[in-house]
Design a protein around this motif. Structure first.
Motif, PDB file in Angstrom:
ATOM      1  N   ALA A  24       3.791   7.508   0.329  1.00  0.00           N
ATOM      2  CA  ALA A  24       4.071   6.482   1.337  1.00  0.00           C
ATOM      3  C   ALA A  24       4.325   7.113   2.700  1.00  0.00           C
ATOM      4  O   ALA A  24       3.857   6.605   3.720  1.00  0.00           O
ATOM      5  N   HIS A  27       1.149   7.892   4.225  1.00  0.00           N
ATOM      6  CA  HIS A  27       0.270   6.721   4.325  1.00  0.00           C
ATOM      7  C   HIS A  27      -0.938   6.856   3.405  1.00  0.00           C
ATOM      8  O   HIS A  27      -2.030   6.381   3.718  1.00  0.00           O
ATOM      9  N   TRP A  29      -2.180   5.343   0.664  1.00  0.00           N
ATOM     10  CA  TRP A  29      -1.981   4.115  -0.106  1.00  0.00           C
ATOM     11  C   TRP A  29      -2.711   4.158  -1.449  1.00  0.00           C
ATOM     12  O   TRP A  29      -2.236   3.597  -2.435  1.00  0.00           O
ATOM     13  N   GLU A  30      -3.844   4.836  -1.505  1.00  0.00           N
ATOM     14  CA  GLU A  30      -4.567   4.952  -2.772  1.00  0.00           C
ATOM     15  C   GLU A  30      -3.742   5.750  -3.781  1.00  0.00           C
ATOM     16  O   GLU A  30      -3.602   5.360  -4.940  1.00  0.00           O
ATOM     17  N   VAL A  80       6.573   0.875   3.512  1.00  0.00           N
ATOM     18  CA  VAL A  80       5.423   0.037   3.175  1.00  0.00           C
ATOM     19  C   VAL A  80       5.513  -1.351   3.809  1.00  0.00           C
ATOM     20  O   VAL A  80       4.491  -1.890   4.247  1.00  0.00           O
ATOM     21  N   TRP A  83       3.826  -1.912   7.176  1.00  0.00           N
ATOM     22  CA  TRP A  83       2.381  -1.810   7.016  1.00  0.00           C
ATOM     23  C   TRP A  83       1.829  -3.089   6.396  1.00  0.00           C
ATOM     24  O   TRP A  83       0.777  -3.577   6.805  1.00  0.00           O
TER      25      TRP A  83
END
Length: 106
Positions: A24, A27, A29-30, A80, A83
């Protein structure tokens, strides 16, 4: 499930949430989504067993793991959530643009 196995699973969840926090922060995200699935698998293992009465060092290890899991989760959400708000606004904006575009064509 043995006492030590239960504690090991809690510690594994704590390790994974630590990796999730790093993902996180970066960044990624996958990677975060992959780790969430791994975490869910461990949680499912915990749900499928009867909880044993823990004592002494085992109980302290479990408590320490839970505290770490909760702290990591809190920080992950702090990273998160902004975002997700931004993504939601982008999707909403895109949807509004499509509706406006289609109403002009009619």
């Amino acid at each position: 499930m043995s006492e030590s196995m239960e504690v090991q699973i809690y510690e594994s969840v704590a390790d994974v949430t630590g990796e999730m926090l790093l993902a996180a922060r970066e960044h990624d995200w996958e990677r975060l989504a992959q780790l969430e699935q791994r975490c869910a698998d461990f949680v499912q293992q915990l749900k499928s067993c009867t909880e044993e009465h823990l004592s002494g060092p085992s109980l302290q290890r479990k408590i320490a793991s839970i505290k770490k899991i909760l702290a990591d989760d809190r920080e992950i959400r702090n990273l998160v959530d902004p975002w997700m708000v931004k993504l939601s606004a982008m999707i909403s904006s895109n949807s509004n643009e499509r509706r406006l575009g289609s109403s002009y064509r009619q």
